[in-house]
Every structure is written in C-alpha cells, then in structure tokens.
Write an enzyme that holds these catalytic residues in place. Sequence first.
Site, mmCIF file in Angstrom:
data_model
loop_
_atom_site.group_PDB
_atom_site.id
_atom_site.type_symbol
_atom_site.label_atom_id
_atom_site.label_comp_id
_atom_site.label_asym_id
_atom_site.label_seq_id
_atom_site.Cartn_x
_atom_site.Cartn_y
_atom_site.Cartn_z
ATOM 1 N N SER A 155 -16.979 -5.988 76.532
ATOM 2 C CA SER A 155 -15.813 -5.105 76.517
ATOM 3 C C SER A 155 -15.637 -4.371 77.839
ATOM 4 C CB SER A 155 -15.944 -4.086 75.388
ATOM 5 O OG SER A 155 -14.924 -3.107 75.475
ATOM 6 N N HIS A 157 -14.148 -1.634 78.076
ATOM 7 C CA HIS A 157 -14.338 -0.218 77.772
ATOM 8 C C HIS A 157 -15.781 0.214 78.023
ATOM 9 C CE1 HIS A 157 -10.456 1.077 76.217
ATOM 10 N NE2 HIS A 157 -10.331 -0.101 75.637
ATOM 11 N N GLU A 213 -1.684 -6.413 74.892
ATOM 12 C CA GLU A 213 -2.010 -4.987 74.785
ATOM 13 C C GLU A 213 -1.349 -4.217 75.920
ATOM 14 O OE1 GLU A 213 -6.106 -4.055 74.495
ATOM 15 O OE2 GLU A 213 -6.306 -4.839 72.472
ATOM 16 N N TRP A 215 -0.966 -1.258 76.303
ATOM 17 C CA TRP A 215 -1.555 0.073 76.475
ATOM 18 C C TRP A 215 -2.904 0.053 77.196
ATOM 19 C CZ3 TRP A 215 -0.960 -2.492 71.809
ATOM 20 C CH2 TRP A 215 -2.126 -3.020 71.252
ATOM 21 N N HIS A 216 -3.486 -1.123 77.403
ATOM 22 C CA HIS A 216 -4.841 -1.227 77.955
ATOM 23 C C HIS A 216 -4.776 -1.437 79.471
ATOM 24 C CE1 HIS A 216 -9.183 -2.549 77.753
ATOM 25 N NE2 HIS A 216 -8.809 -3.065 78.920
#
Length: 397
Positions: A155, A157, A213, A215-216
């Site tokens: 990930s 993130h 996505e 928003w990412h």
Amino acid sequence: MKSPRMLRLSLATTLSVALMATLMPLAPASATPSIAAPSEISTQALSVDSAVHIAARKIQRDPSRTDVFVNKSYPLSPKKYAPKTVAVPGTNVRLKSSASSAYTTMVKAAAKDGVKIRAVSGYRSYARQAELYNYYTRIYGQSYASKISAVPGTSEHQTGLAIDVGNNNSACGLQACFADTPVGRWVAKNAHKYGFILRYPKGQESITGYSYEPWHFRYLGTSLAKSYKNSGAKTLEAYYGVAGSKSTTPPSKSAKGTAKTSANLNMRSGAGTGNRILLTIPNGKTVKLTGSKNSGWYQVQYSSKTGWVSGKYLKNISMPSNTSKDTPKKDDSKTIKAKSAKTTENLNMRSGNGTNHRIILTIPKGKKVSVTGSKKSGWYPVKYAGKNGWASGKYLR
C-alpha cells in the site's frame, strides 16, 4: 495503496455507517480501532501474486525515499516498514514530514481560490492495512477486495506519502463523483505543482490494478511530480516503464499466430492468476499462440511448454488465421439452458453487464440465483431477493 472506498451498495443504513467507519484513518494508539485486529492474517488472503514479475533496475525501492515505487508487483521492503510521520495540522491524519508540509501549502493555495480541501486518510500501518484488507475480503471476496484495497505491504499509504482528500462538507467522500466536485477538479488540475499526482486514474485500472480513485494522491516531490506531469504518462507504472501499453502495431507486421511479451511474464496452467505458474517468459520473447483466448488470457507455447498468459503483457498479437481473437459471438448470444446458478463468491449484482454499472446489491457466497436470460459479454441477467440485475459469470456455477 489504497484507501477502501465508500461503495454504492443498496445495503441497510447501519452497514453503510459501519463501512464509513472503516474508511477513516486509524485513530491514535490510545484509541480503540474501528475493526478488531485479527488474531492471525490469512496467508491465502494476503498472498501477493501478479501475472507479471519485472526485475526492478532503475526503480527506487528504498521505502525511506520520496520517490519509492510501490504497487502490487513491487511490495515494500521490508513489508512492515514504518516511517516517521507527523500529524497534518488541524487533523488526525499523519504523513511523512515532507508530504505534510507540501499538503499544507497546497491547502492554503486552494483556499485562496475558494476551495476547501479536507484530509481524509494518510499513513496506515501494515497491521491497519491488514485489518481493512481482510475485512473487505470477508465481505466481498478476495478478487473484488483486491481492486479496492491493497494487500498489506503493497500500500502507498504505508509509505506515509499518500493522502486521500475530500470536500470540506464530505460530499462524494471516497466516491468517483468526487472528481466533479470543486475540490476534485482543483486537485486534479493543480496537485502536481505541490508535488502530488493522481495515482489511480480513470481508464487505467488494468495497469494500476485498482479501481478509479480521484481522491488518492501520492507525494513525489515537486520536481518529480512536474516531470511526471510533463511526460504525458497516465500512470506511475507507465512513467517508470514497468507496464507496457497495448501495442498499436498492425498484426500484419507479425507472423501469424505469434505475440511478443512486453514484460517478464508468468505462464500459468490456466487462464487466471489463481492457476499454477509453469515458467516465466522473459521480456521481449516471441511466443506462439494456439488460438485459444479466455477473459483476456491467451494460450501460448514457449520453450516446449503450453500454458496461459495475461494479454495485458503481450504486444504485436496476431492470432492464427483459422481462429478469432475473441470468444465466438455465438457463445455470448446463446440462450443458456440453466435456469439457476450458485454464487462462488460474495457477488455484486449490477444494473448492467459490466463493472462500470451501478451496484444494486451484493449476493452472498453460495446463494442460488435465477438466471433470467441470455449471457452477454460474460455476464448473466439474474434475479435474487426480488431484484433483477446482472452478475459476472466468473463467479457463478
């Protein structure tokens, strides 16, 4: 990578609230997690497998670097890497210091244009990502979960360099419609100026491995982000050259019944990553096509072996003259004899035959559905719980 998203499911309100809770970033260590940590992470659920394995030569793999590259085929090393992070001012979202500073600068610039950006999710640990991934796997099955959530250790993130953003009023939070909101439009146009890029663009799902996505955003630093923007690349994979686009070379320039690999490519015993790997075909090698094709996979012959490879990593494809590139049309138009079927996974019923259509409901694994008509492009019209829609034939038996 990836923040699980708010999915458009016609579920009860209580489930929607529960799902939204899982989408939010992990609270400070003293707080109680929204999902109980699993006592054991399933090896099967967390296996990192891909149709292609490419040798990384010019790609930054050091997770402490701002330009580190990570995706399904390039996991972090070590997989449980944990960066030093700081809280983004005014939020409980955490990022690496450089990314946090750049994000704060971007927010101030947007505010001058009358746009209020909200930080939704940032750094997530290996353990937190495991909780989320396993949660979605239990709800939707591994195949679908892997399109909306990253296997822990793969990930973005986890690097502390990725952030999910939203509108200050939470409109279209973690949904595709975010792209058409004031914040969505502003960040898509301006984020690169502050070192961020849209990581999972629309239409690039087959390359990134994840659903769209808007928003990412991934922090690369202003120099690399601007270079990426100016290059015209649509994905970071394309920018680094680890995912070839489909060849536009006319098939007539290739020998009939052949194709070339555009990456080091696994040959498998069947059409799909769930099948056993027979061997790995090096990048740039010519393979012989047998003429059989199934769901984007081609049966090929190479080094005295016959098996299946993903068409995503083939170029100059020229099918044998006595075969068709696609499954015969009669297969799609044929009226099926079966009047019912059972689901092999938790399966989304959609309003049309394709994943771009709205989700009506999710049919649990092992449930019986009524098949109401003819197959179309691999999808069946079905009826379940009084609702009519379409379901992928891959998950029906």
